[in-house]
Write an enzyme that holds these catalytic residues in place. Structure first.
Site, PDB file in Angstrom:
ATOM      1  N   HIS A 188       7.213 -17.002   1.365  1.00 13.09           N
ATOM      2  CA  HIS A 188       7.666 -16.105   2.429  1.00 13.09           C
ATOM      3  C   HIS A 188       6.616 -15.876   3.503  1.00 13.09           C
ATOM      4  CE1 HIS A 188       5.615 -13.504  -0.416  1.00 13.09           C
ATOM      5  NE2 HIS A 188       5.448 -12.636   0.562  1.00 13.09           N
TER       6      HIS A 188
ATOM      7  N   LYS B 183      -4.818   2.470   1.266  1.00 12.90           N
ATOM      8  CA  LYS B 183      -3.670   3.363   1.402  1.00 12.90           C
ATOM      9  C   LYS B 183      -4.188   4.802   1.530  1.00 12.90           C
ATOM     10  CE  LYS B 183      -1.748  -0.500  -0.371  1.00 12.90           C
ATOM     11  NZ  LYS B 183      -2.143  -1.370  -1.483  1.00 12.90           N
TER      12      LYS B 183
ATOM     13  N   PHE C 284       2.639  -3.576  -9.381  1.00 13.97           N
ATOM     14  CA  PHE C 284       2.497  -4.153  -8.041  1.00 13.97           C
ATOM     15  C   PHE C 284       2.216  -5.653  -8.201  1.00 13.97           C
ATOM     16  CE2 PHE C 284      -0.167  -5.117  -4.253  1.00 13.97           C
ATOM     17  CZ  PHE C 284       0.790  -4.875  -3.297  1.00 13.97           C
ATOM     18  N   ASP C 285       2.529  -6.463  -7.185  1.00 15.24           N
ATOM     19  CA  ASP C 285       2.454  -7.921  -7.404  1.00 15.24           C
ATOM     20  C   ASP C 285       1.050  -8.463  -7.660  1.00 15.24           C
ATOM     21  OD1 ASP C 285       1.934  -7.558  -4.725  1.00 15.24           O
ATOM     22  OD2 ASP C 285       3.738  -8.581  -4.018  1.00 15.24           O
TER      23      ASP C 285
HETATM   24  C1  LIG Z   1      -1.951  -2.400  -2.352  1.00 18.02           C
HETATM   25  C2  LIG Z   1      -1.812  -2.207  -3.778  1.00 18.02           C
HETATM   26  C3  LIG Z   1      -2.596  -2.917  -4.694  1.00 18.02           C
HETATM   27  C4  LIG Z   1      -3.564  -4.010  -4.272  1.00 18.02           C
HETATM   28  O1  LIG Z   1      -4.517  -3.537  -3.416  1.00 18.02           O
HETATM   29  P1  LIG Z   1      -5.163  -4.404  -2.223  1.00 18.02           P
HETATM   30  O2  LIG Z   1      -6.079  -3.439  -1.566  1.00 18.02           O
HETATM   31  O3  LIG Z   1      -4.052  -4.862  -1.351  1.00 18.02           O
HETATM   32  O4  LIG Z   1      -5.876  -5.548  -2.854  1.00 18.02           O
HETATM   33  C5  LIG Z   1      -2.438  -2.641  -6.031  1.00 18.02           C
HETATM   34  N1  LIG Z   1      -1.544  -1.729  -6.460  1.00 18.02           N
HETATM   35  C6  LIG Z   1      -0.769  -1.027  -5.608  1.00 18.02           C
HETATM   36  C7  LIG Z   1       0.195  -0.020  -6.131  1.00 18.02           C
HETATM   37  C8  LIG Z   1      -0.865  -1.253  -4.249  1.00 18.02           C
HETATM   38  O5  LIG Z   1      -0.066  -0.572  -3.407  1.00 18.02           O
END
Ligand SMILES: *Cc1c(COP(=O)(O)O)cnc(C)c1O
Length: 459
Positions: free
Chosen positions: A450, A258, A124-125
């Protein structure tokens, strides 16, 4: 259970949303330079920018907020959360963090030496950014099928085990820091990782003496896919699958925004490594906070503790994943090109296929985002050349292999009537797609452009 089930909840409180008139939508999007990040949320009808922190908490979670124990040290909500983590994930130690990137910031310096590689399926970024900030290098070793939007594969988030092994052999195990498995694989479109693959990764790790960690943001959604798609798991409980999955790792970082179904939160959890936990406890204090609250208030830990217990309910997961599948199926039936199979948290529309007349440097997926807002007040996000940016050396616009528009579905927020509106909007756009124009910059910031860039349609 019926094939097509209704949501396993009823609505107790509602939040009004409004579709403002078309002329106003056209004005709003022009005012913000055709960049949907600049829009006010009150001007949006259906907001599909992200599934992160946008979910709806349950009455049980809201009730938990009232039981917040805001003691600086030793809050009872910390212990409740500890029990939930032990019960669902199976790990002994944890610290709360304000969100996922907070966990990465605390844990990674303890694991990475200057110049070492971190081996992931697809990072993830923010994970990649924190690895690089700590002097490491992030490598993606996902199977090639992940890059083909049309190829049907049940576990497109899987590691390519040959790539993993030869990478370690090639670079030398001393130059590798650890392995991180992202479940589900967000950057590959919310695609799951199979238990078989997780086991194989663990085997490779053991062979070379490397440690395995999880980036566990969508751990429950991954477990649901394993139950539905992997032989031998069809009769297992979701909780059993989750425990088995995490048994192959030493620890995890998690964005609880999430599958924690909270609006803010995260954690580091460790299976049994006391020494590493000691390091985490020391690191978390100056960065996030005292180890029994980290980045969270007591009430937020309580909501998360309850969210973790709710997200593993199979009827919830069926409805959640089912809704994303529903949207994907309807778009597919309407002839809109999408990534297949549909992942856990989003549907990706292939804008390169839909708008072949707009070249990558005029950002076809961004053009589609703008049109979607104009058409029905829907906010989506571009994942393509607009996001990718320029070559740092030559300043040339890079060409992304994929030009995607992401429709990210928040948890427990919208009904399938909203999904139907999205499909109708796409049908209408599809009829006039040849008239859509590309975009060019009127303002282009140097980094992470962006988010705040401004654009204009090319006449
Ligand atoms: C969202 C996410 C992160 C980072 O989490 P934040 O709560 O946005 O700081 C890291 N890895 C994955 C796979 C994510 O979906």
């Amino acid at each position: 259970m019926y094939e097509k089930m209704a949501e396993p909840y009823r609505i107790k409180m509602v939040e009004t949303i409004k579709l403002i008139p078309k002329e106003e939508r056209e004005k709003r999007i022009e005012e913000v330079g055709y960049n949907q990040f600049g829009l006010k949320s009150e001007d949006i009808f259906i907001d599909l920018l992200t599934d992160s922190g946008t979910g709806a908490m349950s009455d049980n979670q809201w009730a938990g907020l009232m039981l917040g124990d805001e003691s600086y040290a030793g809050s009872k909500n910390y212990y409740n959360l500890k029990d939930s983590i032990k019960d669902i994930i199976g790990y002994n130690y944890f610290v709360p963090t304000h969100q996922g990137r907070g966990a990465e910031n605390v844990l990674f310096p303890l694991l990475i030496k200057e110049g070492q590689y971190v081996l992931g399926n697809m990072h993830f970024d923010t994970t990649k950014a924190h690895i690089e900030l700590k002097g490491g290098r992030a490598v993606n070793l996902v199977i090639d099928d992940a890059y083909d939007t049309q190829k049907e594969h049940p576990f497109k988030g899987d590691f390519d085990i040959d790539k993993l092994t030869s990478f370690i052999e090639d670079k030398g195990v001393e130059n590798c820091a650890f392995i991180i498995i992202t479940v589900t694989c967000n950057s590959a479109g919310g695609q799951p990782v199979s238990m078989k693959n997780i086991k194989e990764v663990k085997k490779v790790a053991d062979k070379y003496g490397l440690r395995v960690f999880f980036d566990a943001a969508r751990f429950a959604e991954n477990a649901y896919f394993i139950k539905k798609r992997e032989k031998g798991y069809e009769n297992k409980e979701i909780k059993e699958i989750i425990k088995e999955m995490f048994s192959y790792g030493e620890g995890l970082t998690m964005s609880a925004k999430k599958d924690g179904i909270v609006n803010m939160g995260g954690m580091i959890a460790l299976k049994e490594d006391e020494e590493l936990f000691e390091g985490v406890r020391q690191n978390v204090i100056p960065i996030e906070g005292f180890p029994t609250y980290g980045g969270l208030s007591g009430r937020d830990m309580e909501a998360l503790s309850r969210g973790l217990r709710e997200v593993v309910q199979e009827d919830y997961l069926q409805s959640r994943i089912g809704q994303v599948e529903y949207l994907g199926r309807k778009l597919d039936e309407a002839g809109i090109p999408i990534q297949k199979p549909v992942g856990g948290h989003a549907v990706f529309v292939d804008a390169k296929k839909m708008l072949p007349h707009i070249p990558y440097h005029q950002f076809p997926a961004q053009a589609l985002c703008v049109e979607l807002y104009k058409e029905a007040g829907i906010r989506a996000v571009e994942i393509g050349s607009f996001l990718l940016g320029r070559d740092p050396d030559t300043n040339e616009q890079l060409e992304s292999p994929l030009e995607l528009l992401r429709l990210t579905i928040p948890r427990r927020v919208y009904t399938n009537n909203h999904m139907d509106v999205i499909v109708e909007a796409f049908k209408n756009i599809n009829e006039r797609k040849d008239q859509l124009k590309g975009y060019d910059f009127t303002y282009e910031p140097k980094v992470l452009r962006h988010f705040i860039a401004k654009l204009k349609p090319i006449e």
